[in-house]
Scaffold this motif. Sequence first.
Motif, PDB file in Angstrom:
ATOM      1  N   VAL A 162      10.825   9.069  -4.434  1.00  0.00           N
ATOM      2  CA  VAL A 162      12.028   8.074  -4.470  1.00  0.00           C
ATOM      3  C   VAL A 162      13.245   8.917  -4.949  1.00  0.00           C
ATOM      4  O   VAL A 162      13.243   9.650  -5.924  1.00  0.00           O
ATOM      5  CB  VAL A 162      11.960   6.854  -5.122  1.00  0.00           C
ATOM      6  N   GLU A 163      14.312   8.991  -4.004  1.00  0.00           N
ATOM      7  CA  GLU A 163      15.374   9.755  -4.301  1.00  0.00           C
ATOM      8  C   GLU A 163      16.067   9.335  -5.761  1.00  0.00           C
ATOM      9  O   GLU A 163      16.352   8.285  -6.127  1.00  0.00           O
ATOM     10  CB  GLU A 163      16.865   9.583  -3.124  1.00  0.00           C
ATOM     11  N   GLY A 164      16.119  10.546  -6.584  1.00  0.00           N
ATOM     12  CA  GLY A 164      16.800  10.399  -7.845  1.00  0.00           C
ATOM     13  C   GLY A 164      15.826   9.959  -8.752  1.00  0.00           C
ATOM     14  O   GLY A 164      16.092  10.145 -10.171  1.00  0.00           O
ATOM     15  N   GLU A 165      14.339   9.771  -8.480  1.00  0.00           N
ATOM     16  CA  GLU A 165      13.525   9.692  -9.295  1.00  0.00           C
ATOM     17  C   GLU A 165      12.248  10.512  -8.987  1.00  0.00           C
ATOM     18  O   GLU A 165      11.302  10.112  -7.940  1.00  0.00           O
ATOM     19  CB  GLU A 165      13.017   8.218  -9.622  1.00  0.00           C
ATOM     20  N   PRO A 166      12.066  11.729  -9.621  1.00  0.00           N
ATOM     21  CA  PRO A 166      10.832  12.510  -8.779  1.00  0.00           C
ATOM     22  C   PRO A 166       9.567  12.247  -9.318  1.00  0.00           C
ATOM     23  O   PRO A 166       8.711  12.860  -8.528  1.00  0.00           O
ATOM     24  CB  PRO A 166      11.380  14.079  -9.755  1.00  0.00           C
ATOM     25  N   ASN A 167       9.608  11.194 -10.016  1.00  0.00           N
ATOM     26  CA  ASN A 167       8.116  10.785 -10.471  1.00  0.00           C
ATOM     27  C   ASN A 167       7.746   9.545  -9.553  1.00  0.00           C
ATOM     28  O   ASN A 167       6.471   8.930  -9.846  1.00  0.00           O
ATOM     29  CB  ASN A 167       7.866  10.547 -11.861  1.00  0.00           C
ATOM     30  N   ARG A 168       8.723   8.921  -8.850  1.00  0.00           N
ATOM     31  CA  ARG A 168       8.515   7.610  -8.360  1.00  0.00           C
ATOM     32  C   ARG A 168       8.109   7.822  -6.574  1.00  0.00           C
ATOM     33  O   ARG A 168       8.856   8.354  -6.118  1.00  0.00           O
ATOM     34  CB  ARG A 168       9.680   6.831  -8.516  1.00  0.00           C
ATOM     35  N   ILE A 169       7.008   7.098  -6.407  1.00  0.00           N
ATOM     36  CA  ILE A 169       6.506   7.135  -4.692  1.00  0.00           C
ATOM     37  C   ILE A 169       6.382   5.955  -4.293  1.00  0.00           C
ATOM     38  O   ILE A 169       6.112   4.883  -5.245  1.00  0.00           O
ATOM     39  CB  ILE A 169       5.394   8.156  -4.671  1.00  0.00           C
ATOM     40  N   ARG A 170       6.242   5.994  -3.060  1.00  0.00           N
ATOM     41  CA  ARG A 170       5.680   4.838  -2.311  1.00  0.00           C
ATOM     42  C   ARG A 170       4.082   4.890  -1.899  1.00  0.00           C
ATOM     43  O   ARG A 170       4.122   5.755  -1.060  1.00  0.00           O
ATOM     44  CB  ARG A 170       6.418   4.304  -1.000  1.00  0.00           C
ATOM     45  N   PRO A 171       3.313   4.384  -2.490  1.00  0.00           N
ATOM     46  CA  PRO A 171       1.708   4.503  -2.006  1.00  0.00           C
ATOM     47  C   PRO A 171       1.538   4.352  -0.535  1.00  0.00           C
ATOM     48  O   PRO A 171       0.767   5.147   0.052  1.00  0.00           O
ATOM     49  CB  PRO A 171       1.104   3.620  -2.885  1.00  0.00           C
ATOM     50  N   ASP A 172       2.129   3.481  -0.022  1.00  0.00           N
ATOM     51  CA  ASP A 172       2.105   3.168   1.473  1.00  0.00           C
ATOM     52  C   ASP A 172       2.469   4.391   2.188  1.00  0.00           C
ATOM     53  O   ASP A 172       2.095   4.565   3.432  1.00  0.00           O
ATOM     54  CB  ASP A 172       2.917   1.921   1.961  1.00  0.00           C
ATOM     55  N   ASP A 173       3.245   5.413   1.840  1.00  0.00           N
ATOM     56  CA  ASP A 173       3.560   6.653   2.556  1.00  0.00           C
ATOM     57  C   ASP A 173       2.408   7.850   2.349  1.00  0.00           C
ATOM     58  O   ASP A 173       2.704   8.722   3.297  1.00  0.00           O
ATOM     59  CB  ASP A 173       4.891   7.229   2.127  1.00  0.00           C
ATOM     60  N   LEU A 174       1.402   7.465   1.491  1.00  0.00           N
ATOM     61  CA  LEU A 174       0.494   8.639   1.377  1.00  0.00           C
ATOM     62  C   LEU A 174      -0.399   8.316   2.616  1.00  0.00           C
ATOM     63  O   LEU A 174      -0.701   7.426   3.217  1.00  0.00           O
ATOM     64  CB  LEU A 174      -0.074   8.313   0.152  1.00  0.00           C
ATOM     65  N   ASN A 175      -1.366   9.544   2.686  1.00  0.00           N
ATOM     66  CA  ASN A 175      -2.491   9.493   3.515  1.00  0.00           C
ATOM     67  C   ASN A 175      -3.529   8.678   3.179  1.00  0.00           C
ATOM     68  O   ASN A 175      -3.508   8.393   1.765  1.00  0.00           O
ATOM     69  CB  ASN A 175      -2.757  10.931   4.148  1.00  0.00           C
ATOM     70  N   ASP A 176      -4.592   8.444   3.975  1.00  0.00           N
ATOM     71  CA  ASP A 176      -5.787   7.562   3.617  1.00  0.00           C
ATOM     72  C   ASP A 176      -6.465   8.046   2.504  1.00  0.00           C
ATOM     73  O   ASP A 176      -7.103   7.482   1.578  1.00  0.00           O
ATOM     74  CB  ASP A 176      -6.510   7.383   4.695  1.00  0.00           C
ATOM     75  N   LEU A 177      -6.668   9.721   2.535  1.00  0.00           N
ATOM     76  CA  LEU A 177      -7.375  10.193   1.324  1.00  0.00           C
ATOM     77  C   LEU A 177      -6.845  10.149  -0.072  1.00  0.00           C
ATOM     78  O   LEU A 177      -7.296   9.872  -1.072  1.00  0.00           O
ATOM     79  CB  LEU A 177      -7.786  11.705   1.808  1.00  0.00           C
ATOM     80  N   ASP A 178      -5.474  10.445   0.226  1.00  0.00           N
ATOM     81  CA  ASP A 178      -4.664  10.481  -1.292  1.00  0.00           C
ATOM     82  C   ASP A 178      -4.644   8.906  -1.825  1.00  0.00           C
ATOM     83  O   ASP A 178      -4.721   8.621  -2.948  1.00  0.00           O
ATOM     84  CB  ASP A 178      -2.962  10.889  -0.918  1.00  0.00           C
TER      85      ASP A 178
END
Length: 632
Positions: free
Chosen positions: A590-606
Motif C-alpha cells: 500500500v502506498e506510503g506503507e511498505p509493509n501493508r498489503i492486500r491479500p486479495d492481490d496475491l496469487n493462489d500459492l502466496d
Amino acid sequence: MAAQPANLLVGGTAEFLRKFPPFNEMDGETLAFLAAKLQLAYFAKGDTVLSPDGGTVTTLFIVQRGFVHAPGPQGEADGFEFGPGEMFPLGAVLAGRATTRGYVAQEDTFCYTVDTATFEEAMRRSPVLQRFTTRRMDTLLRQVAAQMRHDYASEALGQDPMTAPLATLLRGKPVTCSPDTSTRDALTIMRKKGIGSIVAVDEQGAPTGIFTERDLLKYTVAGGVDLAKPVIDYMTRTLVTLPPTATVYEAAMEMAKRNIRHMLVVDHGALAGVLSERSLFALQRMSMRHVLQSIDRASDRESLKDAAGEIHKLARSMLAQGVGAEHLTQLIATLNDKLTERILEVEAEGHSLAGTRFCWLALGSEGRHEQTFASDQDNAIVFALGEGESADAMRERLLPFARAVNETLDYCGFPLCKGNIMASNPQWTLSEAEWRVRFGDWIRNPVPEALLNGTIFFDFRPLWGDFDLATSLRDWLNAETQDNQRFLRMMAANALDVPAPISFLGDIQTSSEKGKKGTIDLKAQGTRIFTDIARIYALAAGVPQSNTAARLRATGAKLHVKPEEVDAMVDSFHFLLLLRLRQQHFGGAVEGEPNRIRPDDLNDLDRRILKEAFRQARKGQKRLGLDYQLRA
C-alpha cells in the motif's frame, strides 16, 4: 472401448491435481497412479466429512471443489480451512490414528478420496510427495522461490553469477556407476575422466552414494581399501542435494554449512549433475569481491553511498532469483555491517577518540540480522570509564562522532529513526553502569513505554569497537531477565495485544479501518508476532542469540517443542519476511506503507502459504499464552 472414458477421467483428474502443490512437481507416472485410485465424494453444506469418533483414519481427502472447515479445540479461532487442491487429515493419516478435529463442509463440496495404503505407496514412489508430507512449509516455500525466479528472471539476468540457477552450470551427463561397481573400476573411471568424484545411481537414476578422493584418503589411512569390494561400501550415503532451479548462492551456502566439496543436482529424483566446490567458489569470489572491494575502497560520503547502492543492487538481484529470506537477510545484514563498519572507520578518523573504550551497538531489525529494504537505523553506544573519568565527559566526546555516523548512514540510504533511537541521542550513548540502570528500570517497572523499548533494545548486538563491553552487558541482562517471571509475563501480555490475523474459519482477517480496508500489515501483524515470541523465550532461557530464527531454534529444545513445530514457525516467519521484501521491491505494498498489503492481490500459492504462516503465528501465541497463563 470402455477403457477410453476411464483413461480420460484419470487424465482429467491428474490435470486438476497438477494445478496444486505438491502434485505440480510430481513425476507423471506416479501422478497417474494416484489419479487412477481416487474416488469422488459429495458432501452437502453442513455435512460432517470426518469426525474424531470415527476411529483410525483410513482415508485421505483432497478437496476438488468447495471448502471444508476444521474447528480448533473448543471451537477457538485456530481452525483450518481447506480449499481446492488441499489435503486432510494428513497428520492422522501419516500417524495411523484418529483425527483430533471434526471436518465440516462449508458449502456443497466435492472431495477426492484415497485409502491410506495407496497414498503411502504414492509417497514411496515420489520423493516430492514424501518431502511435502514431512516438510510442508519448506516445500511450499521452494515453489515460491521457483515461481519468483520465473517471474523476475529478466530483471536479474546477467547481473550476478551467484543468482544463476544451477541448471546453467551443468555440462553434459554426470559420470556415474552402479552401486555394485568394484572400487577398482570406479577409480579407473575417475582417472580416465579426470574427475575427483563418482556417483552411484540406481536403475531409475536416483543417487545412492558419492565416492570422492577424500573418501579414498580416509579409508586408506584407516587401514586400506579392498579394490575388489563394491564402491558403495566406501561411499558417503548421506547425500545433500538441490534442484536445478536452486541458485549458485544457495549451493555455496549449503556446502559451506555442511562442510562438503560436491553438490548433487537432482531433478525429479534423478541425478542431473555434480558441481564441485572449486567451480562454485570461483563464481562466489567474482560475485562478492566487487561489492566488498567497493566498501573497502570507500573513503568519503559519495563513495560510501555508491557502495550502499552496490549492496542494494546485489540484494535485489538475489531476491529476483528466489533466494530464501533467511539467506537473503543474512546477506543484507552482513554487507550492511561491513558498510557501517567502514563508515565508523571513516568518521572516526575525523574525531578525537584516542583512549576511549566503546562499542557501537546494532538494535532492532539490524540487531536481529533482519533488515528489509525499508528498515531505518536503530543504534546505540556502550562505553567504559577509566579511573577518574565521568560519564558526562565521555558522552560529550562520543556524541559528535555518533552524530556524524548517523548522518552518513542516512546519506547512504538508511533513514534516521523517527523515534530518535540512535547513538547521537544522549539517552542512548551510555556507560556500562548507566545501561544496567536503564535496563534494570525497564525490567522492574514494565510500563508500556518500557515494554516498547524492550522490543528494540533487548535485540542489541555488538557491531564495532570493544565487543567485550556488549558481551558483558548481554550476560548481565540475561541473568536479570531469566527468572523474572513478572517481567516476562508483562512482555508476553504485550506480545499478545496484536492477534494473528486469522479468522474463526481459518481465513485471513483484514482491516476494516477506513483507508486500510482489506489490508494487513505484514510487520505489525506478521513478523512481529514471531519476533516477540522468540525474544521472550530467549530471555527466559538465557540464550545469547538476537536473530529470531536462531532464538526459536535455540529455545525449542529447552521448551520441549517438537523440531518439526519449530521448523514450521521458522519457515512461516521467513515467508512473511520474504513477502515484505518482495512487496517493497517489486510493488504491491500500500502506498506510503511498505509493509501493508492486500491479500486479495496475491496469487493462489502466496495466499495459501500466508494463511499457513498466520496459523503458525496463532499457534505460537497460544503456546505463549498457556506458558504465562494469559488468554491468547
